[in-house]
Design an enzyme around this catalytic site. Sequence first.
Site, PDB file in Angstrom:
ATOM      1  N   SER A   1       4.302   5.287  12.773  1.00 42.69           N
ATOM      2  CA  SER A   1       2.905   4.894  12.937  1.00 42.69           C
ATOM      3  C   SER A   1       2.292   5.642  14.128  1.00 42.69           C
ATOM      4  O   SER A   1       2.364   6.873  14.176  1.00 42.69           O
ATOM      5  CB  SER A   1       2.828   3.373  13.106  1.00 42.69           C
ATOM      6  OG  SER A   1       1.528   2.913  12.877  1.00 42.69           O
TER       7      SER A   1
ATOM      8  N   ASP B   1       3.453   1.768   1.764  1.00 44.80           N
ATOM      9  CA  ASP B   1       2.625   1.876   2.965  1.00 44.80           C
ATOM     10  C   ASP B   1       1.216   2.294   2.550  1.00 44.80           C
ATOM     11  O   ASP B   1       1.002   3.429   2.134  1.00 44.80           O
ATOM     12  CB  ASP B   1       3.236   2.917   3.913  1.00 44.80           C
ATOM     13  CG  ASP B   1       2.468   3.054   5.226  1.00 44.80           C
ATOM     14  OD1 ASP B   1       1.417   2.405   5.396  1.00 44.80           O
ATOM     15  OD2 ASP B   1       2.936   3.831   6.089  1.00 44.80           O
TER      16      ASP B   1
ATOM     17  N   HIS C   1       3.567  -0.776   5.391  1.00 42.64           N
ATOM     18  CA  HIS C   1       3.653   0.093   6.566  1.00 42.64           C
ATOM     19  C   HIS C   1       4.838  -0.276   7.457  1.00 42.64           C
ATOM     20  O   HIS C   1       5.507   0.597   8.003  1.00 42.64           O
ATOM     21  CB  HIS C   1       2.338  -0.033   7.332  1.00 42.64           C
ATOM     22  CG  HIS C   1       2.257   0.806   8.545  1.00 42.64           C
ATOM     23  ND1 HIS C   1       2.311   2.177   8.505  1.00 42.64           N
ATOM     24  CD2 HIS C   1       2.137   0.475   9.858  1.00 42.64           C
ATOM     25  CE1 HIS C   1       2.210   2.648   9.742  1.00 42.64           C
ATOM     26  NE2 HIS C   1       2.113   1.644  10.568  1.00 42.64           N
TER      27      HIS C   1
END
Lengths: 381, 381
Positions: free
Chosen positions: B164, B328, B361
């Site tokens: 991320s 995700d 995610h």
Amino acid sequence: MFEPPTASTDQQPGELGLVQWHDFVCREEFVFDSGQKLPGITIRYETYGELNADKSNAILICHALSGDHHCAGVHSFHDRKPGWWNNIIGPGKPVDTNKFFVICSNCLGGCQGSTGPGSINPETNLPYGRDFPWLSIADMVRAQHLLVTKHLGISCLYAAIGGSMGGMQVLQWGISYPHAVARLLPMATTARQNAQAIAFNEVGRNAITRDPDWNNGNYGRGKGPQTGLAIARMMAHITYLSDKGLEEKFGRGKVTAGSNRSPLDAEFEIESYLRYQGQSFINRFDANTYIYFTKALDRFDLFGPSGRLEDALSAVSARTLVIGFTSDWLFPPPQNRAIVQALLRCKKHATYAEIDMDLGHDSFLVEAPELYTLVRNFLSV
Amino acid sequence: MFEPPTASTDQQPGELGLVQWHDFVCREEFVFDSGQKLPGITIRYETYGELNADKSNAILICHALSGDHHCAGVHSFHDRKPGWWNNIIGPGKPVDTNKFFVICSNCLGGCQGSTGPGSINPETNLPYGRDFPWLSIADMVRAQHLLVTKHLGISCLYAAIGGSMGGMQVLQWGISYPHAVARLLPMATTARQNAQAIAFNEVGRNAITRDPDWNNGNYGRGKGPQTGLAIARMMAHITYLSDKGLEEKFGRGKVTAGSNRSPLDAEFEIESYLRYQGQSFINRFDANTYIYFTKALDRFDLFGPSGRLEDALSAVSARTLVIGFTSDWLFPPPQNRAIVQALLRCKKHATYAEIDMDLGHDSFLVEAPELYTLVRNFLSV
């Protein structure tokens, strides 16, 4: 607020032009699914086109969470925008007002004229606020059924049409009143809210009820938790669109900035757009209605305790067309398709159609020739 | 807050056990990308494992938006939970502390010990608040580079790893310091925030800055816009998961309700879960850091003015493995794949791997044997 219709010279071909709303004041006691009661209700509605002699050409349009009874035409030639589904309803349009008598009402619990939490409670002379009964999609439909049958004297609708929360109402019509509707056309909808949809609604409700101006739902007209309502709307608006649609429309486009802007001002166009959506929403919507409607959405579950969608849908007698949109991630295609699959397992007349569009959940509201053809054909037979 | 390590008898095989943090106090002027300056900065960090004699076995872990320097082990045997990536880092684990010297720092601008908007401004003796310079992902990486090279004396990292926002830092390492990192392992990340990701961050920022307790970012420790921060977190948390994952974990499960609960209390398990996530976040995170970090995310754009990702990535000399996760939808697989495609167009040594998981995610943070194998293999050569 309301201007009576005048002879139109500006009316465009294919446009309804001036329309007006009416109020159905029902003085009968209204009993909600919850068991709570109101001594009577008012339902605001509009109609377009002419009801034929045997009252067999009426189509009910059911609105979504933030919609209302004004779905086509204009109230005044000064109106900036026509009703919310004007692209699909009108003379010669897919929902053809030259053929059909189109009815659209503000849902019970709403904030655009129908009885809702912002209405005055005759017992207190104050808005109901949180004293308004918790309502279900079936309650909204029961109020529409009173309007259609008792007030307009129509025993069977030619069709009921709606997207999103409107699609839930359409399904509920087919279940609650199987002999009062001949065709169901729900789209971009679901037979039950799933966890993610509930999750987004819950964040919106928290934004509202944790706003210091919420005051447990007691506030005057034009006041209340406006910041919370704007935040709820900004977030929800993202879920109505799509990753691809947002990328194509906004991408990383920047707002033209003065040199002394703060980084907390809108920097990207998408930020400016969302802020506008939030701000304009608080000018036309009520936070209590947002709470009540999202709870009705979240509690909507046609699968019921048995977990079998067929148990509810076995009541349906109408022909059904369900339309899903590929980029809709709020109520994705599989949730729409599942309705038709269950209807077919019940030996009902049902069809599923899927439209490949990039605009997300709101695809059903925009110019879409494929949708127009589907609607026109479904209503022609 | 900090307990010195003691001899461990409870330590599990394969677990790091007690770890401790350190502060790197850098008294050199730190110049941000924006041109703003601080007279010095402090970076809080942890290390696990032993640095070898030629300082060639150091791996930097870069944390995501809500993470910190404490990514493995426990600070005390009373800790309820170990560091945030303890499943992947430790003796014999994929990031094997028997082989590697693992470093993780709290990002510049953070709120867990590194200099950030909550730190005391020596000029005013009050927290910086909004006077803290706006920072970029590259600023965070520049601070990490100071830690790694100046403080720890490591000229070249064996690898930089992160998911991320951590993945963005990893990419930035490869671009800013191509000779200071030999392997890049970004995952669940993007080379630029797209409109939808910016949109969600903007709603979160609005929830914070329109909270009456925001006070333009000036508030004492443990105070401030806690409601807005909780709302932002609740919403963001949905984007870290997935439709399918939420459905499997929560579905429409109901909270066990007392008879006199209000419908505004959490009714569904997902509601209760989100409220808990929001509430626990305000106990450990600072609203200003949330604003600063999300702005850094939104401004991250390796495509740059030319719109050509290759222009930035041509600087990279490290071997790169990018990992995307099928479910995700915040940084979907195509955004991860695009990084590798651009690297390959630049004739770099790059591989893309995609892991089929349902957890959205946050898949990179959970038990995932396929991920473990990929990480282990990538680090073995």
